[in-house]
Design a protein around this motif. Structure first.
Motif, PDB file in Angstrom:
ATOM      1  N   ARG A  62       0.857  -1.168  -0.094  1.00 16.37           N
ATOM      2  CA  ARG A  62      -0.092   0.112  -0.084  1.00 16.37           C
ATOM      3  C   ARG A  62       1.057   1.118  -0.053  1.00 16.37           C
ATOM      4  O   ARG A  62       0.320   2.317  -0.712  1.00 16.37           O
ATOM      5  N   ARG A  63       1.913   1.267   0.514  1.00 14.92           N
ATOM      6  CA  ARG A  63       2.801   2.299   0.608  1.00 14.92           C
ATOM      7  C   ARG A  63       3.262   2.620  -1.009  1.00 14.92           C
ATOM      8  O   ARG A  63       3.430   3.771  -1.188  1.00 14.92           O
ATOM      9  N   VAL A  64       3.670   1.577  -1.464  1.00 15.11           N
ATOM     10  CA  VAL A  64       4.172   1.656  -2.744  1.00 15.11           C
ATOM     11  C   VAL A  64       3.235   2.144  -3.866  1.00 15.11           C
ATOM     12  O   VAL A  64       3.155   3.074  -4.630  1.00 15.11           O
ATOM     13  N   LEU A  65       1.731   1.693  -3.581  1.00 19.59           N
ATOM     14  CA  LEU A  65       0.738   2.137  -4.151  1.00 19.59           C
ATOM     15  C   LEU A  65       0.502   3.430  -4.108  1.00 19.59           C
ATOM     16  O   LEU A  65      -0.046   4.282  -5.101  1.00 19.59           O
ATOM     17  N   THR A  66       0.579   4.115  -2.955  1.00 21.30           N
ATOM     18  CA  THR A  66       0.613   5.452  -2.901  1.00 21.30           C
ATOM     19  C   THR A  66       1.190   6.476  -3.618  1.00 21.30           C
ATOM     20  O   THR A  66       0.800   7.356  -4.309  1.00 21.30           O
ATOM     21  N   ALA A  69       0.089   5.624  -7.469  1.00 25.83           N
ATOM     22  CA  ALA A  69      -1.281   6.167  -7.368  1.00 25.83           C
ATOM     23  C   ALA A  69      -1.228   8.003  -7.526  1.00 25.83           C
ATOM     24  O   ALA A  69      -1.777   8.576  -8.496  1.00 25.83           O
ATOM     25  N   SER A  70      -0.234   8.241  -6.780  1.00 26.55           N
ATOM     26  CA  SER A  70      -0.033   9.983  -6.856  1.00 26.55           C
ATOM     27  C   SER A  70       0.778  10.284  -8.092  1.00 26.55           C
ATOM     28  O   SER A  70       0.934  11.801  -8.178  1.00 26.55           O
ATOM     29  N   ARG A  71       1.536   9.432  -8.834  1.00 28.06           N
ATOM     30  CA  ARG A  71       2.453   9.759  -9.614  1.00 28.06           C
ATOM     31  C   ARG A  71       3.537  10.605  -9.013  1.00 28.06           C
ATOM     32  O   ARG A  71       4.000  11.759  -9.608  1.00 28.06           O
ATOM     33  N   ALA A  72       4.230  10.283  -7.883  1.00 33.01           N
ATOM     34  CA  ALA A  72       5.212  11.118  -7.371  1.00 33.01           C
ATOM     35  C   ALA A  72       6.538  10.859  -8.019  1.00 33.01           C
ATOM     36  O   ALA A  72       6.672   9.946  -8.592  1.00 33.01           O
TER      37      ALA A  72
END
Length: 319
Positions: A181-185, A188-191
């Motif tokens: 989920r940390r990776v997905l954040t 998903a935010s295109r950081a």
């Protein structure tokens, strides 16, 4: 008695525009005031007709715009305040104002717009490590890593948002967050940057100080990641005065599983802000002032990295 400078301080004034303000308090207003660029990134504030009521001194400011500030007797019958800046002085649009009274006050106002132009619009994920049943490291007086990195993350998010960044936290309270989920954040935010906050795990109680790890994913540049890590690390050591435990490339075990294998171009930093096993470092982390300085130093490292790249023509300033 001759008019005297009685106090010198700096502060950040939020708003639009946000300002960095240097205030010189004195028993009466100076006879004459001059602001001059003595180097491309340094200003001198000269106050004629005043003397110091204290010894000359120098101190770091590190507010993202002003790097250092010092005051001395440096002009005939007057005082000079010197400011070392993170940006060319002309970009900071310096202006003066004075206010008579007890004490009298001379203010130098600097625009913080260069800071926002450098970091504004950048997407950053701040990851307080551990959480919930995963306590992380524990200090000799039971300060837990999971709690303290969350507090540092909140201050870092504040300072990055003040500089115009779009910030996403992987957790905002004491809960367990799976690595996926940390990776997905981040995805998903295109950081463009993932900052994971830790404390050192070395059991030796004499081990102290800061360590910074780096990596890049996808088409991200490893060289740029190393430069960013070095500048963040230098800012931490410079501002906090802690021992330097070095900068190194992150291995698979130093990041959330799957992050470094992602195809999205991303720079990864893991900042071990102190060694929690050391009682002195643990005591420092209990201070809200120290935690705020940690966050400021990380922000300043980002500013220096991107300003340096812009100065070299490698990228445009963000808008």
């Amino acid at each position: 008695m001759r008019p005297r400078v009685t106090n010198l301080r700096s502060r950040v004034v939020p708003g639009s525009p946000a300002l960095s303000v240097v205030e010189v308090e004195s028993t009466q207003l100076p006879r004459r005031v001059e602001v001059a660029a003595v180097e491309p990134d340094a200003l001198a504030l000269r106050l004629w007709g005043l003397r110091l009521n204290m010894d000359p001194y120098e101190r770091p400011v590190c507010d993202g715009l002003i790097r250092r500030l010092w005051v001395r007797h440096a002009v005939p019958d007057g005082v000079e305040c010197r400011l070392a800046l993170e940006f060319p002085a002309a970009l900071c649009a310096p202006r003066m104002e004075t206010e008579a009274g007890i004490p009298a006050c001379t203010r130098l106002l600097l625009s913080r717009e260069p800071l926002r132009r450098t970091l504004g619009g950048r997407v950053v994920v701040v990851d307080p490590a551990h959480g919930g049943p995963d306590r992380g490291a524990r200090g000799p007086i039971n300060l837990e890593e999971r709690h303290v990195v969350l507090k540092v993350a909140a201050r870092l998010a504040h300072h990055l948002q003040e500089a115009g960044c779009r910030v996403h936290l992987t957790r905002q309270d004491d809960r367990e967050v799976p690595p996926a989920r940390r990776v997905l954040t981040a995805l998903a935010s295109r950081a463009e940057l993932f900052i994971s906050l830790h404390t050192g795990h070395e059991p030796a109680p004499l081990c102290r100080g800061v360590r910074t790890l780096y990596g890049s994913t996808g088409a991200g540049s490893r060289e740029q990641a190393r430069d960013l890590a070095s500048r963040v690390h230098t800012a931490l050591v410079e501002w906090l005065g802690l021992p330097d435990r070095g900068v190194a490339a992150a291995g698979p075990s130093d990041s959330p599983p799957g992050l470094l294998a992602s195809r999205w171009p991303l720079t990864y930093l893991a900042v071990e802000v102190v060694c929690l096993a050391n009682p002195l470092d643990e005591a420092l982390l209990r201070s809200s002032v120290f935690r705020d300085r940690l966050a400021q130093a990380i922000r300043n490292g980002l500013v220096r990295h991107h300003a340096h790249r812009a100065a070299r023509g490698e990228m445009a300033l963000a808008v």
